[in-house]
Design a protein around this motif. Structure first.
Motif, PDB file in Angstrom:
ATOM      1  N   ASN A  72      14.321  -4.277  39.896  1.00  0.00           N
ATOM      2  CA  ASN A  72      14.775  -3.048  39.363  1.00  0.00           C
ATOM      3  C   ASN A  72      16.305  -3.279  39.178  1.00  0.00           C
ATOM      4  OD1 ASN A  72      12.476  -2.242  41.243  1.00  0.00           O
ATOM      5  ND2 ASN A  72      12.604  -0.934  39.535  1.00  0.00           N
ATOM      6  N   ARG A  73      16.704  -3.302  38.201  1.00  0.00           N
ATOM      7  CA  ARG A  73      18.161  -3.482  37.641  1.00  0.00           C
ATOM      8  C   ARG A  73      18.871  -1.802  37.014  1.00  0.00           C
ATOM      9  NH1 ARG A  73      20.248  -8.282  36.806  1.00  0.00           N
ATOM     10  NH2 ARG A  73      22.358  -7.449  36.467  1.00  0.00           N
ATOM     11  N   THR A  74      18.989  -1.117  37.615  1.00  0.00           N
ATOM     12  CA  THR A  74      19.219   0.348  37.189  1.00  0.00           C
ATOM     13  C   THR A  74      20.708   0.387  36.680  1.00  0.00           C
ATOM     14  OG1 THR A  74      19.576   1.489  39.417  1.00  0.00           O
ATOM     15  CG2 THR A  74      17.275   1.315  38.296  1.00  0.00           C
ATOM     16  N   GLY A  75      21.160   1.797  36.251  1.00  0.00           N
ATOM     17  CA  GLY A  75      22.435   1.971  35.840  1.00  0.00           C
ATOM     18  C   GLY A  75      22.898   2.291  34.489  1.00  0.00           C
ATOM     19  N   GLY A  76      23.656   2.898  34.294  1.00  0.00           N
ATOM     20  CA  GLY A  76      24.315   2.946  32.686  1.00  0.00           C
ATOM     21  C   GLY A  76      23.377   3.525  31.793  1.00  0.00           C
ATOM     22  N   SER A  77      22.549   4.523  32.289  1.00  0.00           N
ATOM     23  CA  SER A  77      21.323   5.152  31.536  1.00  0.00           C
ATOM     24  C   SER A  77      20.582   4.126  30.932  1.00  0.00           C
ATOM     25  CB  SER A  77      22.194   6.035  30.675  1.00  0.00           C
ATOM     26  OG  SER A  77      22.739   7.002  30.952  1.00  0.00           O
ATOM     27  N   GLY A  78      20.286   3.004  31.599  1.00  0.00           N
ATOM     28  CA  GLY A  78      19.306   1.880  31.364  1.00  0.00           C
ATOM     29  C   GLY A  78      19.849   0.739  30.585  1.00  0.00           C
ATOM     30  N   VAL A  79      21.294   0.813  30.370  1.00  0.00           N
ATOM     31  CA  VAL A  79      21.837  -0.168  29.613  1.00  0.00           C
ATOM     32  C   VAL A  79      22.000  -1.419  30.526  1.00  0.00           C
ATOM     33  CG1 VAL A  79      24.277  -1.125  28.961  1.00  0.00           C
ATOM     34  CG2 VAL A  79      23.559   1.242  28.318  1.00  0.00           C
ATOM     35  N   VAL A  80      22.199  -1.187  31.774  1.00  0.00           N
ATOM     36  CA  VAL A  80      22.249  -2.486  32.892  1.00  0.00           C
ATOM     37  C   VAL A  80      21.220  -3.396  32.588  1.00  0.00           C
ATOM     38  CG1 VAL A  80      22.594  -3.286  35.244  1.00  0.00           C
ATOM     39  CG2 VAL A  80      24.065  -1.255  34.519  1.00  0.00           C
ATOM     40  N   GLY A  81      19.713  -2.742  32.958  1.00  0.00           N
ATOM     41  CA  GLY A  81      18.569  -3.360  32.970  1.00  0.00           C
ATOM     42  C   GLY A  81      18.251  -4.163  31.542  1.00  0.00           C
ATOM     43  N   HIS A  82      18.492  -3.405  30.635  1.00  0.00           N
ATOM     44  CA  HIS A  82      18.185  -3.729  29.281  1.00  0.00           C
ATOM     45  C   HIS A  82      18.919  -4.883  28.857  1.00  0.00           C
ATOM     46  CE1 HIS A  82      15.808  -0.004  28.657  1.00  0.00           C
ATOM     47  NE2 HIS A  82      15.356  -0.939  27.944  1.00  0.00           N
ATOM     48  N   ALA A  83      20.369  -4.913  29.237  1.00  0.00           N
ATOM     49  CA  ALA A  83      21.350  -5.891  29.201  1.00  0.00           C
ATOM     50  C   ALA A  83      20.781  -7.275  29.826  1.00  0.00           C
ATOM     51  CB  ALA A  83      22.759  -5.470  29.342  1.00  0.00           C
ATOM     52  N   ALA A  84      20.528  -7.141  31.204  1.00  0.00           N
ATOM     53  CA  ALA A  84      20.119  -8.154  31.934  1.00  0.00           C
ATOM     54  C   ALA A  84      19.005  -8.971  31.379  1.00  0.00           C
ATOM     55  CB  ALA A  84      19.657  -7.575  33.374  1.00  0.00           C
ATOM     56  N   ILE A  85      17.803  -8.266  30.557  1.00  0.00           N
ATOM     57  CA  ILE A  85      16.854  -8.941  29.715  1.00  0.00           C
ATOM     58  C   ILE A  85      17.436  -9.655  28.653  1.00  0.00           C
ATOM     59  CG2 ILE A  85      14.681  -8.495  28.765  1.00  0.00           C
ATOM     60  CD1 ILE A  85      14.598  -5.795  30.202  1.00  0.00           C
ATOM     61  N   ALA A  86      18.293  -9.039  27.939  1.00  0.00           N
ATOM     62  CA  ALA A  86      18.777  -9.682  26.481  1.00  0.00           C
ATOM     63  C   ALA A  86      19.531 -10.816  27.052  1.00  0.00           C
ATOM     64  CB  ALA A  86      19.656  -8.571  25.751  1.00  0.00           C
ATOM     65  N   SER A 160      16.816  17.636  33.851  1.00  0.00           N
ATOM     66  CA  SER A 160      16.813  16.085  33.792  1.00  0.00           C
ATOM     67  C   SER A 160      15.674  15.569  33.673  1.00  0.00           C
ATOM     68  CB  SER A 160      17.639  15.525  35.205  1.00  0.00           C
ATOM     69  OG  SER A 160      17.839  14.357  35.146  1.00  0.00           O
ATOM     70  N   GLY A 161      15.742  14.012  33.857  1.00  0.00           N
ATOM     71  CA  GLY A 161      14.293  13.218  33.570  1.00  0.00           C
ATOM     72  C   GLY A 161      14.803  11.809  33.353  1.00  0.00           C
ATOM     73  N   THR A 162      15.986  11.718  33.013  1.00  0.00           N
ATOM     74  CA  THR A 162      16.308  10.053  32.648  1.00  0.00           C
ATOM     75  C   THR A 162      18.003  10.233  32.373  1.00  0.00           C
ATOM     76  OG1 THR A 162      16.121   8.333  31.366  1.00  0.00           O
ATOM     77  CG2 THR A 162      15.938  10.301  30.092  1.00  0.00           C
ATOM     78  N   GLY A 163      18.673   9.157  31.889  1.00  0.00           N
ATOM     79  CA  GLY A 163      20.214   9.153  31.337  1.00  0.00           C
ATOM     80  C   GLY A 163      20.401   9.908  30.377  1.00  0.00           C
ATOM     81  N   GLN A 164      21.577  10.166  30.029  1.00  0.00           N
ATOM     82  CA  GLN A 164      22.040  10.985  28.908  1.00  0.00           C
ATOM     83  C   GLN A 164      21.750  10.443  27.640  1.00  0.00           C
ATOM     84  OE1 GLN A 164      24.139  13.618  29.559  1.00  0.00           O
ATOM     85  NE2 GLN A 164      24.687  14.034  27.168  1.00  0.00           N
ATOM     86  N   VAL A 189      21.453  16.694  33.177  1.00  0.00           N
ATOM     87  CA  VAL A 189      22.051  16.053  34.431  1.00  0.00           C
ATOM     88  C   VAL A 189      21.421  14.584  34.169  1.00  0.00           C
ATOM     89  CG1 VAL A 189      22.228  15.988  36.791  1.00  0.00           C
ATOM     90  CG2 VAL A 189      22.249  18.097  35.689  1.00  0.00           C
ATOM     91  N   PRO A 190      22.267  13.773  34.048  1.00  0.00           N
ATOM     92  CA  PRO A 190      21.843  12.209  33.846  1.00  0.00           C
ATOM     93  C   PRO A 190      21.219  11.812  35.327  1.00  0.00           C
ATOM     94  CG  PRO A 190      23.993  12.500  32.978  1.00  0.00           C
ATOM     95  CD  PRO A 190      23.734  13.766  33.817  1.00  0.00           C
ATOM     96  N   SER A 191      20.253  10.853  35.029  1.00  0.00           N
ATOM     97  CA  SER A 191      19.605  10.298  36.240  1.00  0.00           C
ATOM     98  C   SER A 191      19.346   8.991  36.026  1.00  0.00           C
ATOM     99  CB  SER A 191      18.560  11.191  36.974  1.00  0.00           C
ATOM    100  OG  SER A 191      17.198  10.974  36.061  1.00  0.00           O
ATOM    101  N   ASN A 192      19.014   8.303  37.109  1.00  0.00           N
ATOM    102  CA  ASN A 192      18.521   6.653  36.776  1.00  0.00           C
ATOM    103  C   ASN A 192      17.061   6.514  36.737  1.00  0.00           C
ATOM    104  OD1 ASN A 192      20.962   5.251  36.711  1.00  0.00           O
ATOM    105  ND2 ASN A 192      21.034   5.253  38.940  1.00  0.00           N
ATOM    106  N   GLY A 193      16.377   7.771  36.235  1.00  0.00           N
ATOM    107  CA  GLY A 193      14.737   7.739  36.068  1.00  0.00           C
ATOM    108  C   GLY A 193      14.182   8.986  36.605  1.00  0.00           C
TER     109      GLY A 193
END
Length: 330
Positions: A72-86, A160-164, A189-193
């Motif tokens: 699990n690579r969380t943070g940045g409204s999903g940016v961190v994990g998606h960037a790690a894949i790319a 809430s429910g996910t990131g901004q 309210v942004p959250s990490n999931g």
């Protein structure tokens, strides 16, 4: 010896001499996967994306004979994990689950990443959102919640429910617009999931959430939350008692979050071919079908090419929706 016969012998000799080289070349082709594969999840453990990627990883492990380890690579409204894949080494041993947010984040100016930064491998799931409230909330149906929101001042209600700007945020914006309210009338309210959002809901920090009913299931089953409606064209098979917005309010509005497996660009052809075939087997397996149905996850599949077309269409449609809701910055 005739000239024809002599040439035939020469040709046969050349073939025999070349045979060892051909064998060596075939043996030199790397087997995939040659070692454990890392599966990156951009969202928190315990949420819907985490659950789906883990069942896929476990079935791929059985199918392909190597460990598929979920990180699990969380943070940045999903940016961190998606960037790690790319940005992973494109050797085929780091893959991940990309979600609808990859067709939204760049519209917000949160990242330059788009679906074009990935090798799509397979679309595996799609889920519509529900509207959940704390079990002690006074709203007995979604109409009562809607009336309270209409009577409130901007920002008084929190959800809430996910990131901004994430898919569940967009689901809320669409619902508010359908109610004749500005998309920002309810404070997001942004959250990490979904899992941390549901925890915040039952703790009293939120008025409602708009994540999927599946992601809310633990709190629903524990009697700590209630789902008032689902943003879908029809009721969910696993949750037949939850009405659709159209049934409850006459609002013909639906939304959904999809999930699929992808890799960095330029992975080996062997990895792409093997994963396409393996994901097809996973999706059709009884283990996967039973897991998804038991938890209420929506079953939707597309192969690599089909997933690529889906990504292109989703990027356009979600971008248009975000612009209409005032959530796009680019």
């Amino acid at each position: 010896m005739t000239e024809f016969f002599r040439r035939g012998l020469l040709g046969a000799g050349a073939t025999l001499l070349a045979a060892p080289a051909l064998v060596r070349d075939a043996m030199a082709q790397p087997r995939w996967p040659a070692r454990p594969v890392q599966m990156i999840c951009p969202w928190a453990a315990g949420g819907g994306t985490d659950a789906v990627v883990r069942i896929i990883a476990s079935l791929l492990e059985k199918d392909l004979g190597q460990p598929f380890n979920v990180v699990n690579r969380t943070g940045g409204s999903g940016v961190v994990g998606h960037a790690a894949i790319a940005s992973a080494n494109p050797d085929g041993h780091t893959l991940g689950m990309i979600t609808a947010e990859i067709c939204m984040l760049h519209w917000q100016g949160l990242t330059e990443l788009t679906y074009r930064n990935y090798t799509p491998l397979g679309l595996m799931n799609n889920d519509p959102p529900g509207i959940q409230v704390n079990a002690s909330a006074p709203y007995q149906n979604v109409g009562q919640l809607a009336e309270a929101i209409k009577a409130s001042r901007p920002g008084q209600f929190k959800a809430s429910g996910t990131g901004q700007g994430g898919i569940w945020h967009l689901a809320l914006a669409g619902w508010l617009l359908a109610l004749g309210l500005p998309a920002g009338h309810v404070r997001w309210v942004p959250s990490n999931g979904a899992a941390p959002a549901m925890q915040d809901l039952v703790a009293g920090g939120l008025d409602f959430t708009t994540n999927s009913v599946v992601e809310a299931r633990a709190m629903l089953d524990a009697g700590r939350a209630r789902s008032l409606a689902v943003m879908s064209g029809e009721r969910l098979g696993a949750f037949p008692n939850i009405p659709t917005l159209k049934e409850a309010m006459g609002i013909d509005y639906s939304s959904g979050a999809w999930r699929g497996i992808a890799a960095p660009l330029n992975i080996p052809a062997a990895a792409r071919t093997a994963m396409n075939a393996a994901l097809d087997r996973v999706f059709k397996s009884q283990d996967y079908i039973d897991f998804m149905n038991a938890r209420g996850f929506g079953l939707l599949y597309a192969d690599s090419a089909g997933f690529g077309r889906h990504l292109e269409q989703a990027d356009t449609s979600l971008g248009d929706a975000m612009k209409a809701a005032g959530l796009a910055r680019t």
